[in-house]
Structures are given as structure tokens and as C-alpha cells.
Design a protein around this motif. Sequence first.
Motif, mmCIF file in Angstrom:
data_model
loop_
_atom_site.group_PDB
_atom_site.id
_atom_site.type_symbol
_atom_site.label_atom_id
_atom_site.label_comp_id
_atom_site.label_asym_id
_atom_site.label_seq_id
_atom_site.Cartn_x
_atom_site.Cartn_y
_atom_site.Cartn_z
ATOM 1 N N VAL A 49 44.706 47.188 50.880
ATOM 2 C CA VAL A 49 43.699 47.110 52.357
ATOM 3 C C VAL A 49 42.229 46.988 51.457
ATOM 4 O O VAL A 49 41.787 46.108 52.058
ATOM 5 N N CYS A 50 41.950 47.796 50.578
ATOM 6 C CA CYS A 50 40.515 47.611 50.090
ATOM 7 C C CYS A 50 40.519 46.368 49.419
ATOM 8 O O CYS A 50 39.249 46.015 49.181
ATOM 9 N N GLY A 51 41.349 45.931 48.646
ATOM 10 C CA GLY A 51 41.201 44.595 48.085
ATOM 11 C C GLY A 51 40.863 43.431 48.841
ATOM 12 O O GLY A 51 40.013 42.796 48.519
ATOM 13 N N GLY A 52 41.335 43.342 49.894
ATOM 14 C CA GLY A 52 41.156 42.512 51.164
ATOM 15 C C GLY A 52 39.583 42.724 51.689
ATOM 16 O O GLY A 52 38.843 41.737 51.611
ATOM 17 N N GLY A 53 39.337 44.024 51.798
ATOM 18 C CA GLY A 53 37.919 44.160 52.166
ATOM 19 C C GLY A 53 36.940 43.792 50.973
ATOM 20 O O GLY A 53 35.670 43.197 51.465
ATOM 21 N N ILE A 54 37.081 44.250 49.812
ATOM 22 C CA ILE A 54 36.248 43.562 48.676
ATOM 23 C C ILE A 54 36.272 42.085 48.547
ATOM 24 O O ILE A 54 35.184 41.424 48.640
ATOM 25 N N CYS A 55 37.273 41.489 48.934
ATOM 26 C CA CYS A 55 37.106 40.001 49.115
ATOM 27 C C CYS A 55 36.489 39.443 50.191
ATOM 28 O O CYS A 55 35.678 38.451 50.157
ATOM 29 N N ALA A 56 36.558 40.137 51.517
ATOM 30 C CA ALA A 56 35.503 39.844 52.396
ATOM 31 C C ALA A 56 33.996 39.860 52.244
ATOM 32 O O ALA A 56 33.433 39.021 52.408
ATOM 33 N N LEU A 57 33.717 41.175 51.453
ATOM 34 C CA LEU A 57 32.219 41.267 51.083
ATOM 35 C C LEU A 57 31.882 39.998 49.883
ATOM 36 O O LEU A 57 30.798 39.670 50.252
ATOM 37 N N GLY A 58 32.695 39.879 49.243
ATOM 38 C CA GLY A 58 32.337 38.805 48.081
ATOM 39 C C GLY A 58 32.566 37.308 48.970
ATOM 40 O O GLY A 58 31.438 36.558 48.640
ATOM 41 N N GLN A 83 45.414 44.188 39.320
ATOM 42 C CA GLN A 83 46.860 43.674 39.594
ATOM 43 C C GLN A 83 46.823 42.833 40.996
ATOM 44 O O GLN A 83 47.201 41.870 41.138
ATOM 45 N N ALA A 84 46.176 43.680 41.920
ATOM 46 C CA ALA A 84 46.139 43.115 43.246
ATOM 47 C C ALA A 84 45.164 41.908 43.125
ATOM 48 O O ALA A 84 45.592 40.920 44.095
ATOM 49 N N PRO A 112 40.833 38.163 56.465
ATOM 50 C CA PRO A 112 41.334 38.994 57.421
ATOM 51 C C PRO A 112 42.775 38.791 57.762
ATOM 52 O O PRO A 112 43.780 39.659 57.258
ATOM 53 N N LEU A 113 43.228 37.308 57.745
ATOM 54 C CA LEU A 113 44.519 37.168 57.748
ATOM 55 C C LEU A 113 45.301 37.330 56.772
ATOM 56 O O LEU A 113 46.457 38.058 56.666
ATOM 57 N N VAL A 114 44.746 37.012 55.374
ATOM 58 C CA VAL A 114 45.501 37.322 54.141
ATOM 59 C C VAL A 114 45.726 38.748 53.860
ATOM 60 O O VAL A 114 46.572 39.243 53.603
ATOM 61 N N THR A 115 44.666 39.585 54.136
ATOM 62 C CA THR A 115 44.856 41.069 54.014
ATOM 63 C C THR A 115 45.806 41.519 54.987
ATOM 64 O O THR A 115 46.652 42.556 54.459
ATOM 65 N N LEU A 116 46.100 40.872 56.177
ATOM 66 C CA LEU A 116 46.795 41.698 57.006
ATOM 67 C C LEU A 116 48.324 41.171 56.609
ATOM 68 O O LEU A 116 49.218 42.121 56.484
ATOM 69 N N VAL A 117 48.573 39.944 56.207
ATOM 70 C CA VAL A 117 49.682 39.486 55.784
ATOM 71 C C VAL A 117 50.132 40.374 54.496
ATOM 72 O O VAL A 117 51.409 40.677 54.167
#
Length: 499
Positions: free
Chosen positions: A66-75, A226-227, A260-265
Motif C-alpha cells: 500500500v505504501c509503495g503505491g502511495g510513494i508512486c502517487a507522490l512521485g 522488491q515492491a 490508485p487502480l494499480v495500488t488497489l489491484v
Amino acid sequence: MLSTSIYCHTRNDSGKNDTGNVHTTSPTLTFALLFLGNIIGSGIFISPKGVLEHAGSVGLSLIVWVCGGGICALGSMCYAELGVTIPKSGGDYSYVTEIFGGLVGFLLLWSAVLIMYPTTLAVIALTFANYVLQPAFPNCLPPFIATRLLATICILFLTWVNCSSVRWATRIQDVFTVGKLLALVLIIVVGLVQICRGHYDALRPSTAFEFSQDPSVGQIALAFLQASFAYSGWNFLNYVTEEIVEPRKNLPRAIYISIPLVTLVYTMTNIAYFSSMTPEELLASNAVAVTFGEKLLGMFSWVMPISVALSTFGGINGYLFTSSRLCFSGAREGHLPYLLAMIHLKNCTPIPALLVCCFATIIILCIGETHNLINYVSFINYLSYGVTIASLLYLRKKRPNLARPIKVNLLIPIAYMVFWAVLLGFSLYSEPVVCGLGMVIMLTGVPVYFAGVWWKDKPKWVYRIVEKVTYVGQKVCYVVFPQQDPSEMEPLTASKATD
């Protein structure tokens, strides 16, 4: 004879632009699908094991996803600002070159061309080959030569498609992105059915945070690395900014839809895995999706290898599409041979750049096991991300009056840089050899830059050889320099007058 003074900027009879721009009835959806195709690939079938191994517990591994997706959103928000402020294809490389100068930009380009993209393409192609061949070898691993041969055929075929037509490449991306999303939906739905039936022992709070090892910041940092292999590609839409219809509108829209879709999936897929497998079973599996299918799908377990094959096939196409544009942009800036900045006279595709990406990937395929290079790739990726977002902060300070159609809150890049520094620092502490070698690979570009780019007064015979190779390459590939539209740089040049 092909003259370098000939440019490719044509329109067909229907009035559609043939410079490589992809005009569709729904450009936002098209590029959102391209974005999804770059991110969602073999990573979700490879990385769960590594994330769980370093996180040490099911609960912490899900937090990492989940946090990995959040970091991607910030970037991605930062990259959206850079993408419309500096509307040039090439992503990280173009932005860093524009802001920090040629040497820093060349180092990013060097590491990407030398190791990041060829290795990532090789890993995905090998995953594709392994899953395609696995039904023929149910009780053992597919032969080494067979997997390399099939992976090479896949790379060659998709290179041909990308050389033939940008439209074909995006159509393939659309079809296979939808296909692999449906496959992941199947995994998620089956997992949710399992949970509804009460099969969620590994997900109970009382057991989810039972650590197999004492957690440490260094191990958590490696779990994020890894994520990041699964999430890699979140910045790739910036590599084709010049080919996006109305990038000021469609670039941020595609990013906001996709991340957001990728993080959820990804999170739901991992939850589905744990609904049918214990942590020990997942760590013992060499093909997580196959193990999942064998346990839950019964006679339909063959769906999983096919689904992974479809997923990786689309991923290879997306990586070829974007990585070739990086070579193209680097050559246009004079950091790579000018032949790589040329496009086909009729198809307007960067054939020389695509061929370089193809051959570099095939070479790595022949070297041996490439999965060991995933940590190198992830470390260099994060290093590049941090340098790029640091360039945004520098540009804010150096040119505060520059026209910025999108301007993110300053706390967003600062928060990303804090996470970036902690992640790379503890990763280097935990794996000094792996991460240190990644930095060494990048720094080997310093002498190459000074010898190949900075040194202008080379002997005349060197220039004659380069001209001869360029001339032959033009004839073989039927390519010319593209015509540049001065309006592409309007936001930057217009603001220079006011700075």
C-alpha cells in the motif's frame, strides 16, 4: 541515398498526424491503458515472495504494498509537473539534462541504457517464456535453451511490431492490458470467495504480524525495493510526452486514474494469495500464480500460466515502446549517436533506437540468470527518481516564474525526497555490495561522457567513421531526422523571457 536534411512531418489524407502521435477517440483512456500496461506486468507474479521475505510478516508486507503505491502517487504528481513544464520526451533524462546539465543527465541515460531497461526486459521475457513452457514441463523447470529461445522470439516479434507502427503497438497494449487486468480480477475474485468462506487465517491480525525474523529498517527498505520492481513504470508516460495528445490535460488524468487502480489491484492480489497460501507456501513457491491456480482452480489451473504469459507479453511491448523513446531523446540531445534520433520515413517510428533496445536485451538474455539483477535495477531506479525530483525542487528555486500548467504542493516532493533518502541509505547499509555495484555501474558513465560527448576536438578519422556508420544505418533502416515543432517548447521558451 537518404539525406539528413529530409524531415518526417506528414499528414495523411484523413488529416491525422503521422509524426507518431496516437489519435484515438479517447486519448486519456488510451494512455491510461498504456500506463497500466507499463506498470502491471510480471512484477506482481515475482515480487510478492521478495517483499514477504524481507518484511517478515504478512501484515507488514501488505503495508509495504500500500505504501509503495502511495510513494508512486507522490512521485507521479511531481513528474506530472515536470512533464508539462518541460514538454520533451525522455522522462527523467530530459528533465535532469535540462536542469542539472549534460553530465548528470548522461549518467541517468547511461545506467538506463546499459542495465535498467535491457535487464528488466530480459526478466519479463524470461518470465513469459517460463510460464508459456511450464504446461509442457509440469514436473520440472523448462530447459535453459528453450526459455532463452522463446524469450528472444518474443522480443524480436514485438520489436518488429513497434518498428512497423505506433498504432499497432498501442493497440497491442490496449488488448493485453485489458486481458491481464481480467486475469488479476480472477485472482482477486477467487481470493475474496475464499475469504467469504472463512479461509483467511494468514490475514487475521493475531497472525498477520507474527514475524519470521526481527524486523529492521534495512530489511523493510529492501522490501520496498522488491515492491518497486512491480511498481516500476509509473513514470514511463513521461517518456512519450511529445506523443501524447494534449499532454497538459491527458498526462495528469492518465496518472491519476492509473496509480490508485494499480495500488488497489496489487494489494488485493496479495490478499488473494494469502487467502489460499500460508506464508511458508508462498516463500517456497517459484511461481506464485501457478501455485495459487493449482490450489483453487483445479482443472482450470491452466488459466494462470496463460494469464501470466499475456501479462508479460503486454509488459514487454510497453517497455520496448518507452525505452526506445529514451534512446531517441538521448540521441537528439547529442548524448548518443545521432542515428538513434532518426525515425522511419513512412512509419515515423524510431527504428534504430528500437533495434538497440532489442539487441541489448538479447545479449543479457544470453549471459545467464538475470533475476539476480533485479536489486541492481530497483536501486538504480530509485536513485534516478530521487535525482529527478530533486531537479524539480532546484527548478522551483532557480526559476520561480517559469510557466507551470501543473504545480504541486511543495510538501509533496519534499516528502518523497525524505522517503528516498531513508530507503536508499538503509538499502545501501543492508546490501552494500548489491547497491554499491549499482552506483559503480552508473559512475562508469563519467569517462564515457567526457570521451564521447564533452571532447569535441576528436581526430577527423573518428568523425569519418561515425558519418559512414550513420549513412549506412540510414540506408538500412530507411530513417531520417524528424522535424521538430517549435511550439513543443513554447511553455519553456515563453517563460525564459519573463525570468
